[in-house]
Scaffold this active site. Structure first.
Site: not given
Length: 256
Positions: A169, A118, A224
């Site tokens: 961040k 996949d 993925d």
């Protein structure tokens, strides 16, 4: 050891095992009615793209390790023609994880590819195999760099609660497994037949045993298809990437 020469001394790897037995829980509701490798990308299931890439890379035999909704996968491939590439099946009666199905295959006596059914990538399988052969490793893991952005302020604090640093961040870059491996047959000695075990556990077991494992760095296209947002991205990007992913003319296979 099998006594046979490793890949590269007697030609390219001719065998691949595709792991296609999982339930695809993270991709529901798409995978409720059919296995994840059959989710469509463009006008074909994603596993069809993988098979065409393997054929272009010179793979002559593919074994599909199936389990969940195996009949649908087998019915699909009964209607497909990949020329002289042979397709067969290994079916697990109970879930064996991602590495366990390899223990059911008794004829893996030459180096072989292992990959998820996949994934969408422009990886050059032939170059991966050549690098594996030169390395002398028992396993080569294809890897790409991923940057993870943390959307919060990170506090570095000592044991007494004193603030040492404030990072707003921050992003971190990792080498992550692409779900594509080259295995030497002797690595299978670390598996027990019918054992439920995942590939990360097998890799950890090999490291504890002192086996030589290598990483093949890749900086091309890779997705993925594990989550709905990743699937949506694959569908959106496929048409623009199709010529790169399926560069089959001349048998050179896809390249990054």
């Amino acid at each position: 050891m099998t006594g046979k020469p490793p890949a590269g001394e007697a030609g390219e790897i001719r065998r691949a095992v595709i792991l296609a037995g999982g339930k695809g829980m993270r991709l529901q509701p798409f995978t409720i009615a059919f296995p994840k490798p059959l989710v469509p990308i463009g006008d074909a299931p994603i596993i069809d793209i993988v098979m065409r890439q393997l054929r272009a890379a010179g793979i002559g035999r593919v074994t599909l390790a199936v389990g969940h909704l195996a009949e649908l996968l087998m019915a699909y491939f009964s209607q497909r023609d990949y020329g002289d590439m042979e397709i067969d099946y290994s079916r697990e009666e109970a879930p064996l994880g991602t590495a366990g199905p390899l223990s059911l295959l008794e004829d893996l006596d030459e180096p072989f590819l292992v990959l998820n059914g996949d994934l969408l990538t422009s990886l050059d399988f032939r170059d991966l195999v050549r690098c594996h052969a030169r390395s002398g490793a028992e396993v080569t893991i294809a890897a790409c760099r991923k940057t993870h952005q943390i959307d919060l302020g990170i506090l570095d604090v000592d044991e007494e609660g004193k603030l040492l640093a404030y990072r707003e961040k921050p992003s971190e870059t990792y080498q992550v497994s692409m779900g594509i491996y080259v295995f030497e047959p002797r690595i299978l000695s670390l598996l027990r037949k019918g054992e439920a075990i995942d590939l990360p556990q097998l890799i950890e077991r090999a490291l504890r045993e002192g086996r030589r494992l290598n990483v093949y760095p890749f900086d091309g296209y890779w997705l993925d298809i594990g989550l709905p947002e990743e699937y949506a991205r694959a569908v959106e990007e496929f048409e623009s990437m199709k010529s790169v992913l399926l560069r089959e003319k001349g048998g050179d296979g896809p390249s990054g």
